[in-house]
Design an enzyme around this catalytic site. Structure first.
Site, PDB file in Angstrom:
ATOM      1  N   ASP A 216       0.728  -1.181   0.008  1.00  0.00           N
ATOM      2  CA  ASP A 216       0.117   0.020  -0.074  1.00  0.00           C
ATOM      3  C   ASP A 216       1.031   1.222   0.036  1.00  0.00           C
ATOM      4  O   ASP A 216       0.569   2.222  -0.112  1.00  0.00           O
ATOM      5  CB  ASP A 216      -0.886   0.189   1.016  1.00  0.00           C
TER       6      ASP A 216
ATOM      7  N   LYS B 259      -1.323  -9.421   3.120  1.00  0.00           N
ATOM      8  CA  LYS B 259      -0.875  -8.740   4.303  1.00  0.00           C
ATOM      9  C   LYS B 259      -1.632  -7.916   4.819  1.00  0.00           C
ATOM     10  O   LYS B 259      -2.152  -6.942   4.457  1.00  0.00           O
ATOM     11  CB  LYS B 259       0.341  -8.190   3.919  1.00  0.00           C
TER      12      LYS B 259
ATOM     13  N   GLU C 260      -1.687  -5.308   8.660  1.00  0.00           N
ATOM     14  CA  GLU C 260      -1.114  -4.764   9.851  1.00  0.00           C
ATOM     15  C   GLU C 260      -1.707  -5.134  11.169  1.00  0.00           C
ATOM     16  O   GLU C 260      -2.829  -4.767  11.105  1.00  0.00           O
ATOM     17  CB  GLU C 260      -0.813  -3.043   9.460  1.00  0.00           C
TER      18      GLU C 260
ATOM     19  N   GLU D 297       8.870  -4.029  10.744  1.00  0.00           N
ATOM     20  CA  GLU D 297       9.285  -2.899  10.161  1.00  0.00           C
ATOM     21  C   GLU D 297      10.006  -1.853  11.361  1.00  0.00           C
ATOM     22  O   GLU D 297       9.388  -1.626  12.352  1.00  0.00           O
ATOM     23  CB  GLU D 297       8.090  -2.025   9.549  1.00  0.00           C
TER      24      GLU D 297
HETATM   25  O1  KIV Z   1       3.642  -1.150   1.762  1.00  0.00           O
HETATM   26  C1  KIV Z   1       4.740  -1.472   1.634  1.00  0.00           C
HETATM   27  O2  KIV Z   1       5.515  -1.157   0.962  1.00  0.00           O
HETATM   28  C2  KIV Z   1       5.139  -2.441   2.746  1.00  0.00           C
HETATM   29  C3  KIV Z   1       6.639  -2.310   3.193  1.00  0.00           C
HETATM   30  C4  KIV Z   1       7.286  -1.435   3.571  1.00  0.00           C
HETATM   31  C5  KIV Z   1       6.616  -3.718   3.885  1.00  0.00           C
HETATM   32  O3  KIV Z   1       4.172  -2.647   3.832  1.00  0.00           O
END
Ligand code: KIV
Length: 277
Positions: free
Chosen positions: A53, A126, A128, A195
């Site tokens: 994102d 993915k 968070e 991160e």
């Molecule tokens: O959105 C993204 O690019 C990420 C990476 C920084 C892991 O989540």
């Protein structure tokens, strides 16, 4: 799994990533947002392409990842999956679930994860968050959709943190992060991105879990590394955080090429006879 990918073999799967961790083979992951870049990165042998994102920042120019929509993520993801299929078909493609596409309820999260998987045949999504989204992770993985977690600095929560500084430097937050990682593993996550956390904590998380831990600004002891493609190519002149290694200066290369083109057009030296019909 997509049949064309199956035929091409060697496609990176969740099983393969687990084997890599067990064999001590490091996992390489980069973001990708379009077809052309995905082709190049798959050809280069990158194990995992993340349709991040971060497209909200580096593609659309927003100051945070919050504005990007699920339709926009699907648009980018379709292009990336298409690029991988056009090359070796080896890279795994993971798509970020954007802000507010999975926080409201487990049901809505499942619907949106399913939409992402159905509309462009990526390999995984993915999300968070730690314990707060554990039920959601379980719900999504229970129906067979692989989930990658994301802990530490979580850009979708940037307004809560108020800054992009290193996370989990204090003991309490570090303990919570380790616990969150274990909870995500138990909920069914197949890997976790960590991160911008201290290397020692990332190393402890990596040792404590059986699933792969992929670091960004989290030191060398993680099972793999992820970076934003625009950063390693030096496309953004203003952004040079410590955790980014810049492998090229495409900003300068592109500006130089474009200036040359403008000059040639103005001088009437482009197109030449050979470049005309
Ligand atoms: O959105 C993204 O690019 C990420 C990476 C920084 C892991 O989540």
């Amino acid at each position: 799994m997509n049949q064309s990918i199956q035929q091409k073999g060697a496609h990176v799967t969740t099983r393969r990533l687990l084997d890599m961790k067990q064999n001590g083979e490091k996992i390489s992951m980069l973001t990708a947002y379009d077809y052309t870049m995905a082709r190049i990165l798959d050809r280069a042998g990158v194990d995992v392409l993340l349709v991040g994102d971060s497209a909200s920042n580096v593609f659309s120019g927003h100051s945070t990842t919050l504005p990007i929509t699920i339709e926009e993520m699907i648009y980018h993801a379709k292009a990336v999956v298409g690029g991988v299929h056009a090359e070796s078909g080896r890279a795994m493609v993971v798509t970020d679930m954007p802000f507010m596409s999975y926080q409201l309820s487990g049901e809505e999260a499942l619907r949106n994860a399913g939409k992402i998987m159905k509309e462009h045949e990526c390999d995984a999504v993915k999300l968070e968050g730690g314990r707060v989204i554990a039920e959601t992770v379980k719900r999504i993985t229970d129906v067979g959709i692989p989930v990658m977690g994301h802990l530490g600095l979580m850009p979708q929560s940037i307004y809560k943190y108020g800054s992009y500084r290193v996370r989990a430097q204090e003991e309490k937050e570090a303990e919570e992060l380790l616990e969150d990682a274990k909870i995500l593993e138990q909920a069914g996550a197949f890997a976790i991105v960590v991160e911008k956390i201290p290397s020692s904590l990332a190393a402890e998380v990596t040792r404590s879990l059986t699933i792969p831990i992929i670091g960004i600004g989290a030191g060398v002891e993680c099972d793999g590394q992820v970076l934003v493609i625009n950063d390693i190519l030096g496309l953004n002149r203003e952004f040079h955080p410590r955790f980014v290694r810049q492998y090229a200066d495409l900003n300068t290369v592109i500006e130089h090429a474009a200036k040359q083109y403008v000059e040639d057009v103005r001088q009437g030296t482009f197109p030449s006879v050979d470049e005309s019909y």
